[in-house]
Design a protein around this motif. Structure first.
Motif, PDB file in Angstrom:
ATOM      1  N   GLU A 523       2.116  30.023  10.932  1.00  0.00           N
ATOM      2  CA  GLU A 523       1.915  28.568  10.921  1.00  0.00           C
ATOM      3  C   GLU A 523       3.022  27.805  10.201  1.00  0.00           C
ATOM      4  O   GLU A 523       3.709  26.993  10.791  1.00  0.00           O
ATOM      5  N   GLN A 524       3.197  28.070   8.894  1.00  0.00           N
ATOM      6  CA  GLN A 524       4.144  27.264   8.125  1.00  0.00           C
ATOM      7  C   GLN A 524       4.498  27.966   6.821  1.00  0.00           C
ATOM      8  O   GLN A 524       3.820  28.901   6.401  1.00  0.00           O
ATOM      9  N   MET A 525       5.576  27.489   6.194  1.00  0.00           N
ATOM     10  CA  MET A 525       5.988  27.958   4.883  1.00  0.00           C
ATOM     11  C   MET A 525       6.325  26.748   4.016  1.00  0.00           C
ATOM     12  O   MET A 525       6.893  25.755   4.476  1.00  0.00           O
ATOM     13  N   GLU A 526       5.946  26.860   2.728  1.00  0.00           N
ATOM     14  CA  GLU A 526       6.214  25.811   1.747  1.00  0.00           C
ATOM     15  C   GLU A 526       6.935  26.424   0.554  1.00  0.00           C
ATOM     16  O   GLU A 526       6.872  27.636   0.327  1.00  0.00           O
ATOM     17  N   CYS A 527       7.604  25.590  -0.204  1.00  0.00           N
ATOM     18  CA  CYS A 527       8.221  26.043  -1.444  1.00  0.00           C
ATOM     19  C   CYS A 527       7.922  25.025  -2.541  1.00  0.00           C
ATOM     20  O   CYS A 527       7.720  23.835  -2.278  1.00  0.00           O
ATOM     21  N   ALA A 528       7.859  25.515  -3.746  1.00  0.00           N
ATOM     22  CA  ALA A 528       7.575  24.660  -4.901  1.00  0.00           C
ATOM     23  C   ALA A 528       8.520  25.045  -6.032  1.00  0.00           C
ATOM     24  O   ALA A 528       8.667  26.236  -6.345  1.00  0.00           O
ATOM     25  N   LYS A 529       9.143  24.046  -6.649  1.00  0.00           N
ATOM     26  CA  LYS A 529      10.068  24.265  -7.753  1.00  0.00           C
ATOM     27  C   LYS A 529       9.306  24.664  -9.008  1.00  0.00           C
ATOM     28  O   LYS A 529       8.323  24.027  -9.390  1.00  0.00           O
ATOM     29  N   ILE A 530       9.736  25.760  -9.646  1.00  0.00           N
ATOM     30  CA  ILE A 530       9.103  26.233 -10.881  1.00  0.00           C
ATOM     31  C   ILE A 530       9.705  25.478 -12.057  1.00  0.00           C
ATOM     32  O   ILE A 530      10.930  25.446 -12.235  1.00  0.00           O
ATOM     33  N   VAL A 531       8.845  24.869 -12.857  1.00  0.00           N
ATOM     34  CA  VAL A 531       9.318  24.149 -14.040  1.00  0.00           C
ATOM     35  C   VAL A 531       9.033  24.923 -15.317  1.00  0.00           C
ATOM     36  O   VAL A 531       9.664  24.681 -16.351  1.00  0.00           O
ATOM     37  N   GLN A 532       8.069  25.852 -15.262  1.00  0.00           N
ATOM     38  CA  GLN A 532       7.757  26.637 -16.455  1.00  0.00           C
ATOM     39  C   GLN A 532       6.994  27.882 -16.023  1.00  0.00           C
ATOM     40  O   GLN A 532       6.210  27.860 -15.068  1.00  0.00           O
ATOM     41  N   SER A 533       7.203  28.972 -16.731  1.00  0.00           N
ATOM     42  CA  SER A 533       6.475  30.216 -16.457  1.00  0.00           C
ATOM     43  C   SER A 533       5.959  30.785 -17.763  1.00  0.00           C
ATOM     44  O   SER A 533       6.587  30.654 -18.817  1.00  0.00           O
ATOM     45  N   SER A 534       4.801  31.409 -17.685  1.00  0.00           N
ATOM     46  CA  SER A 534       4.191  31.994 -18.882  1.00  0.00           C
ATOM     47  C   SER A 534       3.260  33.112 -18.438  1.00  0.00           C
ATOM     48  O   SER A 534       2.773  33.119 -17.304  1.00  0.00           O
ATOM     49  N   PRO A 535       2.979  34.087 -19.355  1.00  0.00           N
ATOM     50  CA  PRO A 535       2.046  35.160 -18.993  1.00  0.00           C
ATOM     51  C   PRO A 535       0.622  34.631 -18.881  1.00  0.00           C
ATOM     52  O   PRO A 535       0.254  33.637 -19.506  1.00  0.00           O
ATOM     53  N   SER A 536      -0.175  35.318 -18.096  1.00  0.00           N
ATOM     54  CA  SER A 536      -1.560  34.906 -17.898  1.00  0.00           C
ATOM     55  C   SER A 536      -2.370  35.172 -19.157  1.00  0.00           C
ATOM     56  O   SER A 536      -2.115  36.113 -19.908  1.00  0.00           O
ATOM     57  N   SER A 537      -3.374  34.332 -19.393  1.00  0.00           N
ATOM     58  CA  SER A 537      -4.228  34.474 -20.579  1.00  0.00           C
ATOM     59  C   SER A 537      -5.430  35.369 -20.339  1.00  0.00           C
ATOM     60  O   SER A 537      -6.196  35.628 -21.261  1.00  0.00           O
ATOM     61  N   ASP A 538      -5.605  35.847 -19.106  1.00  0.00           N
ATOM     62  CA  ASP A 538      -6.787  36.676 -18.823  1.00  0.00           C
ATOM     63  C   ASP A 538      -6.526  38.153 -19.038  1.00  0.00           C
ATOM     64  O   ASP A 538      -7.395  38.987 -18.766  1.00  0.00           O
ATOM     65  N   GLY A 539      -5.320  38.499 -19.478  1.00  0.00           N
ATOM     66  CA  GLY A 539      -5.027  39.893 -19.794  1.00  0.00           C
ATOM     67  C   GLY A 539      -4.751  40.759 -18.593  1.00  0.00           C
ATOM     68  O   GLY A 539      -4.696  41.983 -18.717  1.00  0.00           O
ATOM     69  N   LYS A 540      -4.555  40.188 -17.399  1.00  0.00           N
ATOM     70  CA  LYS A 540      -4.320  40.983 -16.195  1.00  0.00           C
ATOM     71  C   LYS A 540      -2.842  41.093 -15.857  1.00  0.00           C
ATOM     72  O   LYS A 540      -2.479  41.510 -14.769  1.00  0.00           O
ATOM     73  N   GLN A 541      -1.986  40.726 -16.766  1.00  0.00           N
ATOM     74  CA  GLN A 541      -0.545  40.824 -16.583  1.00  0.00           C
ATOM     75  C   GLN A 541      -0.074  40.042 -15.363  1.00  0.00           C
ATOM     76  O   GLN A 541       0.773  40.491 -14.601  1.00  0.00           O
ATOM     77  N   LYS A 542      -0.634  38.876 -15.152  1.00  0.00           N
ATOM     78  CA  LYS A 542      -0.182  37.984 -14.098  1.00  0.00           C
ATOM     79  C   LYS A 542       0.702  36.912 -14.711  1.00  0.00           C
ATOM     80  O   LYS A 542       0.436  36.436 -15.810  1.00  0.00           O
ATOM     81  N   THR A 543       1.739  36.546 -13.989  1.00  0.00           N
ATOM     82  CA  THR A 543       2.620  35.471 -14.441  1.00  0.00           C
ATOM     83  C   THR A 543       2.115  34.153 -13.885  1.00  0.00           C
ATOM     84  O   THR A 543       1.821  34.039 -12.691  1.00  0.00           O
ATOM     85  N   VAL A 544       2.024  33.157 -14.755  1.00  0.00           N
ATOM     86  CA  VAL A 544       1.590  31.821 -14.346  1.00  0.00           C
ATOM     87  C   VAL A 544       2.830  30.948 -14.194  1.00  0.00           C
ATOM     88  O   VAL A 544       3.601  30.778 -15.143  1.00  0.00           O
ATOM     89  N   TYR A 545       3.026  30.420 -12.961  1.00  0.00           N
ATOM     90  CA  TYR A 545       4.152  29.539 -12.696  1.00  0.00           C
ATOM     91  C   TYR A 545       3.639  28.105 -12.593  1.00  0.00           C
ATOM     92  O   TYR A 545       2.751  27.814 -11.793  1.00  0.00           O
ATOM     93  N   GLN A 546       4.203  27.229 -13.448  1.00  0.00           N
ATOM     94  CA  GLN A 546       3.893  25.807 -13.360  1.00  0.00           C
ATOM     95  C   GLN A 546       4.927  25.166 -12.445  1.00  0.00           C
ATOM     96  O   GLN A 546       6.135  25.240 -12.691  1.00  0.00           O
TER      97      GLN A 546
END
Length: 684
Positions: A523-546
């Motif tokens: 269907e489609q593709m989108e992109c979003a500019k990352i302004v900040q990244s930080s580790p996840s707070s749930d302890g699952k080793q996921k990176t959170v991209y703002q």
């Protein structure tokens, strides 16, 4: 094949009246049948013994019960026909033996009568010669009879063993087919049960906000023929995106994708298409409604390489693999727009969208393209409306491999050599394109390399066929070391993710994430500019991209009207097999079986396909016969590669991947301008 009892009795009476000199004795004085109550002493002629005959010519009359038929009539019809023909031949042999014996006895009686007559001396010599010939005839007849006896003994000894072995193999095959079919039905029942269970609905609101991205494992991990794709595990490396409200000053400082002229690079696919000076066709004849059981053919192909299996055109679409490869250029505007990007990571986003867009035409395209003939070519000369020229050539037949080169007037070039590896695995077909794709921008010198993902066709046995893409793609800019990791999430009954989902992250040369990609390959593709990244707070080793709000990179064009009756071809695909003047005589547009199929004449297309395949096999045999004796080629593939040289491409070592690949050496478009095709082989 039936001999009446009266006839057998008459034959027995005649045997008993024959001279003993015509009946060589078996030790013991009994005939070969050894039947109870048999007084026949004819060893050499035992195949006409009235008690032995029904057990040799008609084994079905045996009362032992060992020949009980447990296989289905359809499975054993061929065997029954063979046995019937054998019985007929044996009956004919017995009749011939009767005639030999009858006429031989009459001849012997006539000779005995001549011996008792008083004849002149000169006639005596002639009579002696006749007696010698009669003796030779008797010896020859006895030799033939003995040979027939040996054949009958051997056939009787082994026929039952062969029948049992054949019946066992038929039972095992039928059991395997039944087991596979039951497994497929159970699988579909489980799917329906899960879908009908409460509380299992998908959550579409999370489709573009959360994604998973596993580490790149390399090409070997997804091309292993034993690989099977399962649901993504919860502890896989993943990321979460959080959207931040956009601010005008942040966008002005380059937070969004900004090109050299200051415009945001969103809605890239909505750029108006170039107008062509040539009027292209917008439809082809409707697909005929031929019913064909796919499983009836595919069940014999489990584990085999599909390119080596002869398939009727009923499974094909009227395009060759070279034309399907050219369809990757459907959204070439993405690359035309990427030429103007001043930032390499922004350019990477458009290149990534282009790599994903090539799969959008496959969502409903479950038919198989024609496997090109060795030396077959396909050109796409569309400088007027698309601004590019494309050339494909089939450079190898086993394994099937095609070389492709594209040159755009907007300042980019693309080349690839793709080898298709496909396996049938019972319930699904895996299609694994092998080989690297190169894309180079002339102005910036950015050189991108990536590989294709694995395609899978499901529900081969039961249910509606559907196609899925799975695996990881890594796009590398070898000038700046920018990278893009793209993951195609395989469809799962138990996943909450949207179907056909694609996620990705674009990183700069220092390894810092710059953009997040999300969308679906159909269907489609989108992109979003990352302004900040930080580790996840749930302890699952996921990176959170703002990130900033997502921008649309690419959106699929709608299919033409009546596409469901035209093999679901896109607007570009409808024009690929349209006849054009001036193309090479090896062009796919001139392939006769493909043209007949497009016109709906499938029976003629199947006959023509067989002719072309036999012509190609004959050409291969001729090349192998002329192969140098000193050649070290051991396999058929190595010999084929050693004896065949592509016409427009040549083998070179890729300095970036280290692999041998076919690179365009030039000359095709110059030959087209001169209309000089004397060097092209006659493949059609």
């Amino acid at each position: 094949s039936h001999v009446s009892g009266e006839r057998r009795a008459r034959m027995g009476r005649e045997v008993a009246t024959w001279p003993l000199s015509w009946r060589p004795q078996q030790p013991g004085g009994k005939c070969g049948c050894q039947a109870a109550g048999c007084d026949c002493t004819s060893w050499s002629l035992n195949f006409i013994c009235p008690l032995w005959m029904p057990r040799t010519l008609f084994p079905s009359t045996d009362d032992s019960g060992d020949d009980e038929d447990t296989a289905s009539p359809a499975d054993k019809s061929e065997l029954h026909q063979t046995l019937k023909n054998l019985s007929l031949k044996l009956d004919d042999l017995g009749t011939c033996n009767d005639l030999i014996a009858k006429h031989g006895a009459a001849l012997q009686r006539s000779l005995n009568e001549l011996d008792g007559l008083k004849i002149p001396p000169e006639s005596s010599e002639k009579l002696k010669a006749v007696n010698e010939r009669a003796t030779l005839f008797r010896i020859t007849s006895n030799a033939m009879i003995n040979a027939c006896r040996d054949f009958l003994e051997l056939a009787e000894t082994h026929s039952r063993k062969w029948q049992r072995a054949l019946q066992y193999e038929q039972e095992q095959r039928a059991h395997l087919e039944e087991t596979i079919e039951q497994l497929a039905k159970q699988h579909n029942s489980l799917e329906r049960a899960f879908r009908s269970a409460p509380g299992q609905s998908n959550n579409p609101t999370k489709s573009f906000s959360e994604g998973s991205l596993s580490t790149h494992k390399g090409e070997d991990s997804e091309e292993d023929e034993d690989t099977e794709y399962f649901d993504a595990m919860e502890d896989a490396t993943s990321f979460i995106t959080v959207i931040t409200e956009a601010k005008e000053d942040r966008c002005g400082r380059g937070g969004a994708l900004v090109s050299a002229d200051g415009h945001v690079l969103d809605a890239a696919s909505l750029v108006p298409k170039g107008s062509s000076k040539v009027k292209r066709r917008v439809r082809i004849p409707n697909k005929p409604n031929y019913s064909l059981n796919l499983w009836s053919i595919m069940k014999n192909c489990i584990g085999r390489e599909l390119s080596r299996i002869p398939m009727p055109v009923n499974f094909n679409e009227p395009l060759s693999m070279l034309q399907r490869l050219t369809e990757d250029l459907e959204y070439h505007q993405l690359l035309d727009k990427a030429v103007h990007c001043t930032s390499s990571v922004e350019q990477m986003c458009l290149v990534a969208a282009f790599s994903v867009s090539s799969y959008s035409t496959t969502v409903y395209r479950i038919a198989k393209p024609f496997n090109p003939m060795l030396g077959e070519t396909f050109e796409l000369d569309r400088l007027d409306d698309m601004g590019l020229r494309s050339l494909c050539e089939q450079v190898s037949h086993h394994p099937p491999s095609a070389a492709h080169y594209v040159c755009s007037k907007h300042g980019w070039s693309l080349w690839q050599e793709i080898t298709i590896s496909s396996k049938f695995r019972g319930k699904y077909i895996s299609i694994m394109p092998l080989g690297a794709i190169h894309l180079e921008f002339e102005a910036s010198g950015n050189h991108y390399v990536w590989r294709k993902s694995t395609s899978t066709v499901h529900n081969i046995i039961v249910g509606k066929l559907w196609i899925d893409q799975s695996g990881d793609i890594e796009i590398v800019n070898h000038k700046t070391n920018d990278r893009c990791q793209i993951k195609f999430l395989p469809y799962s009954y138990f996943s909450k993710e949207a179907a056909r989902k694609v996620t990705g992250v674009v990183s700069d040369g220092q390894g810092k994430a710059q953009y997040v990609l999300s969308g679906s390959w159909d269907e489609q593709m989108e992109c979003a500019k990352i302004v900040q990244s930080s580790p996840s707070s749930d302890g699952k080793q996921k990176t959170v991209y703002q990130t900033l709000p997502a921008k649309l990179l690419w959106k699929k064009y709608p299919l033409p009207e009546n596409a469901e009756n035209m093999y679901y071809f896109s607007e570009l695909a409808l024009t690929l097999n349209e006849l054009e003047e001036g193309v090479a005589p090896t062009d796919s547009r001139l392939r006769p079986d493909q043209r007949l199929m497009e016109k709906g004449r499938w029976d003629e297309a199947n006959a023509e396909k067989q002719r072309l395949e036999e012509k190609q096999r004959s050409s291969l045999r001729q090349r192998l016969e002329t192969c140098a004796p000193s050649s070290r080629c051991s396999t058929e593939e190595e010999k084929e590669a050693d004896t065949y040289l592509p016409l427009w491409f040549e083998k070179r070592r890729d300095p970036l991947t280290g692999e041998m690949a076919c690179i365009y050496k030039g000359g095709y478009w110059e030959a087209k301008e001169r209309q000089d095709w004397h060097m092209c082989p006659n493949i059609f």
